[in-house]
Design an enzyme around this catalytic site. Structure first.
Site, PDB file in Angstrom:
ATOM      1  N   MET A  17      55.229  73.438 -40.138  1.00 48.69           N
ATOM      2  CA  MET A  17      54.684  73.976 -41.449  1.00 48.69           C
ATOM      3  C   MET A  17      55.537  72.809 -42.610  1.00 48.69           C
ATOM      4  O   MET A  17      56.714  72.100 -42.329  1.00 48.69           O
ATOM      5  CB  MET A  17      56.205  74.820 -42.128  1.00 48.69           C
ATOM      6  CG  MET A  17      55.498  76.338 -41.528  1.00 48.69           C
ATOM      7  SD  MET A  17      56.924  77.736 -41.738  1.00 48.69           S
ATOM      8  CE  MET A  17      58.622  77.350 -40.503  1.00 48.69           C
ATOM      9  N   CYS A  99      45.252  75.581 -43.144  1.00 49.96           N
ATOM     10  CA  CYS A  99      46.163  75.855 -44.620  1.00 49.96           C
ATOM     11  C   CYS A  99      44.315  76.238 -45.651  1.00 49.96           C
ATOM     12  O   CYS A  99      43.302  75.723 -46.124  1.00 49.96           O
ATOM     13  CB  CYS A  99      45.895  73.736 -44.562  1.00 49.96           C
ATOM     14  SG  CYS A  99      46.734  74.035 -46.120  1.00 49.96           S
ATOM     15  N   GLY A 200      50.915  84.677 -37.355  1.00 53.37           N
ATOM     16  CA  GLY A 200      50.772  85.789 -37.920  1.00 53.37           C
ATOM     17  C   GLY A 200      52.345  87.109 -37.692  1.00 53.37           C
ATOM     18  O   GLY A 200      52.397  87.986 -37.508  1.00 53.37           O
ATOM     19  N   ASP A 201      53.286  87.561 -38.793  1.00 50.96           N
ATOM     20  CA  ASP A 201      54.243  88.296 -38.920  1.00 50.96           C
ATOM     21  C   ASP A 201      55.011  88.378 -37.876  1.00 50.96           C
ATOM     22  O   ASP A 201      55.783  89.509 -37.676  1.00 50.96           O
ATOM     23  CB  ASP A 201      53.284  89.335 -40.259  1.00 50.96           C
ATOM     24  CG  ASP A 201      52.530  89.578 -40.451  1.00 50.96           C
ATOM     25  OD1 ASP A 201      52.757  88.247 -41.406  1.00 50.96           O
ATOM     26  OD2 ASP A 201      51.935  90.072 -40.978  1.00 50.96           O
TER      27      ASP A 201
HETATM   28  C1  LIG Z   1      56.125  76.832 -46.372  1.00 49.40           C
HETATM   29  C2  LIG Z   1      54.776  76.669 -45.023  1.00 49.40           C
HETATM   30  C3  LIG Z   1      54.094  75.222 -44.726  1.00 49.40           C
HETATM   31  C4  LIG Z   1      52.827  75.919 -43.540  1.00 49.40           C
HETATM   32  N1  LIG Z   1      52.803  74.346 -43.407  1.00 49.40           N
HETATM   33  C5  LIG Z   1      51.615  74.361 -42.737  1.00 49.40           C
HETATM   34  C6  LIG Z   1      50.662  73.035 -42.118  1.00 49.40           C
HETATM   35  O1  LIG Z   1      51.681  72.190 -41.659  1.00 49.40           O
HETATM   36  N2  LIG Z   1      50.303  73.257 -40.564  1.00 49.40           N
HETATM   37  C7  LIG Z   1      49.579  74.192 -40.592  1.00 49.40           C
HETATM   38  O2  LIG Z   1      49.076  75.113 -39.603  1.00 49.40           O
HETATM   39  N3  LIG Z   1      50.013  75.671 -40.935  1.00 49.40           N
HETATM   40  C8  LIG Z   1      51.722  76.080 -42.143  1.00 49.40           C
HETATM   41  N4  LIG Z   1      51.638  76.337 -42.773  1.00 49.40           N
HETATM   42  C9  LIG Z   1      51.282  78.670 -42.110  1.00 49.40           C
HETATM   43  C10 LIG Z   1      52.272  78.500 -40.507  1.00 49.40           C
HETATM   44  O3  LIG Z   1      52.198  77.416 -39.634  1.00 49.40           O
HETATM   45  C11 LIG Z   1      51.840  79.948 -40.333  1.00 49.40           C
HETATM   46  O4  LIG Z   1      50.664  80.305 -39.017  1.00 49.40           O
HETATM   47  C12 LIG Z   1      52.106  80.718 -41.250  1.00 49.40           C
HETATM   48  O5  LIG Z   1      53.273  81.598 -41.991  1.00 49.40           O
HETATM   49  C13 LIG Z   1      51.505  82.576 -40.374  1.00 49.40           C
HETATM   50  O6  LIG Z   1      52.710  82.517 -39.192  1.00 49.40           O
HETATM   51  P1  LIG Z   1      54.045  84.139 -40.269  1.00 49.40           P
HETATM   52  O7  LIG Z   1      53.781  84.873 -40.321  1.00 49.40           O
HETATM   53  O8  LIG Z   1      55.034  83.430 -38.652  1.00 49.40           O
HETATM   54  O9  LIG Z   1      54.980  82.621 -41.397  1.00 49.40           O
HETATM   55  C14 LIG Z   1      53.038  76.922 -43.375  1.00 49.40           C
HETATM   56  C15 LIG Z   1      53.620  78.078 -43.512  1.00 49.40           C
HETATM   57  C16 LIG Z   1      54.346  77.396 -44.762  1.00 49.40           C
HETATM   58  C17 LIG Z   1      55.351  79.475 -45.596  1.00 49.40           C
END
Ligand SMILES: Cc1cc2nc3c(=O)[nH]c(=O)nc-3n(C[C@H](O)[C@H](O)[C@H](O)COP(=O)(O)O)c2cc1C
Length: 323
Positions: A17, A99, A200-201
């Site tokens: 992230m 991304c 995801g989620d």
């Molecule tokens: C603030 C933020 C920054 C993120 N930066 C990246 C990143 O640098 N590389 C990437 O592959 N995904 C990035 N993501 C996506 C997350 O890795 C992840 O795929 C997405 O948040 C879904 O997972 P979650 O539901 O557990 O949050 C980012 C997400 C957030 C919220």
């Protein structure tokens, strides 16, 4: 979980992230039990032109296993970046195809690559050939609802020699809206041989267990759920081990963690940057607490470590009357 020759004590993976998973936050999540962490995404071109800031986000000097995530859109710059990353020495190199940000898409990088499976295969083949560690990839379902080609992209990635695939089960068009489609993770798991990391989620430890049961995925990648809540990692590792969950952290423990996080950030990035970065982390840590918005406003005015700590301790001492 196993990826290529690497064995992990549990399947818990911290999502990459940008602006969140720096060395300090990764260390904290490792302490909570994360088996694998990933850097913020790093521009292949930025790394090549060795911008100091870029080099700093590629610092993987913490304990335990860590992956460096690269983004880029052409074989040449990615191969150059892989050569630099080889020298830095992470355990894995991850390639970002998820991304959704417009500024990344317009350079045909990140999730834009989901529309070019052939090119993806070429890029990944070249990265795998040049990397001295296993290469993984993080993808989305596809560009939009009409173009969900994750199976094709994943199969090409497998053909190219990639060691594992993380699927954020949304399309680019969805950004972060709607629900992640865990059935797609299950389908991917059925159709490829290399490990699948579901993403995801996952908002609670039980969500992660449910994802694993429903999809049979090998790894569980958690992103937004750990922002301000690294205890989610601990809870998940505990539940996976069949042990009883610990109590939720008290406000005192949360504030203790914020101040330690701040100390580590100051040591790593200097006070000026640390204070500014800590404002958002503190807001996440305190989300849902009484009078959280008031304390957030005050924290945004803090300029030094002692000012920030004073605000936090005053809040702890006097939470109900805090204004
Ligand atoms: C603030 C933020 C920054 C993120 N930066 C990246 C990143 O640098 N590389 C990437 O592959 N995904 C990035 N993501 C996506 C997350 O890795 C992840 O795929 C997405 O948040 C879904 O997972 P979650 O539901 O557990 O949050 C980012 C997400 C957030 C919220």
């Amino acid at each position: 979980m196993e990826i290529a020759n690497l064995k992990f004590p549990n399947p818990v993976v911290l999502a990459p992230m940008a602006g969140v998973t720096d060395l300090v936050f990764r260390k904290l999540c490792k302490k909570m039990g994360a088996a694998l962490t990933t850097t913020e995404m790093i521009s292949a071109k930025g790394l090549y032109y060795t911008n100091q800031q870029t080099l700093k986000i590629a610092d993987v000097s913490e304990e335990g296993k860590t992956s460096i995530q690269l983004f880029g859109g052409d074989v040449e710059s990615l191969v150059r970046a892989v050569h630099i990353v080889n020298e830095i020495g992470p355990d894995l190199i991850d390639f970002n195809m998820g991304c959704p940000a417009t500024k990344i898409i317009k350079n045909k990088e990140g999730s834009a690559l989901m529309t070019e499976p052939q090119k993806v295969e070429e890029i990944l083949r070249a990265m795998v050939k040049e990397a001295t560690v296993p290469v993984t990839v993080k993808i989305r379902l596809g560009w939009d609802d009409q173009n969900k080609n994750y199976l094709e992209v994943a199969k090409r990635a497998e053909q190219a020699g990639v060691a594992a695939i993380a699927l954020h089960a949304r399309t680019r068009q969805q950004f972060y809206s709607g629900e992640a489609d865990w059935q797609a993770i299950a389908q991917l798991k059925r159709e490829i041989k290399i490990p699948v990391i579901g993403n995801g989620d996952i908002w609670s430890a039980q969500d992660a267990i449910d994802m694993m049961e429903q999809t049979k995925c090998d790894g569980l990648m958690i992103g937004r759920g750990v922002m301000g809540n690294p205890w989610l990692v601990r809870d998940l590792v505990t539940l996976l081990a069949g042990e009883k969950l610990e109590e939720k952290p008290s406000l005192e423990e949360i504030i203790g963690t914020i101040t330690e996080h701040l100390d580590d950030l100051i040591e790593y990035k200097g006070e000026y940057i640390a204070i500014r970065e800590m404002r958002k982390h503190a807001a996440w840590y305190l989300k849902g607490q009484p009078k959280a918005s008031q304390v957030r406003v005050l924290l945004n005015t803090a300029e030094t470590k002692s000012q920030m700590e004073e605000i936090l301790w005053a809040y702890l001492d006097n939470q109900n009357t805090f204004h």
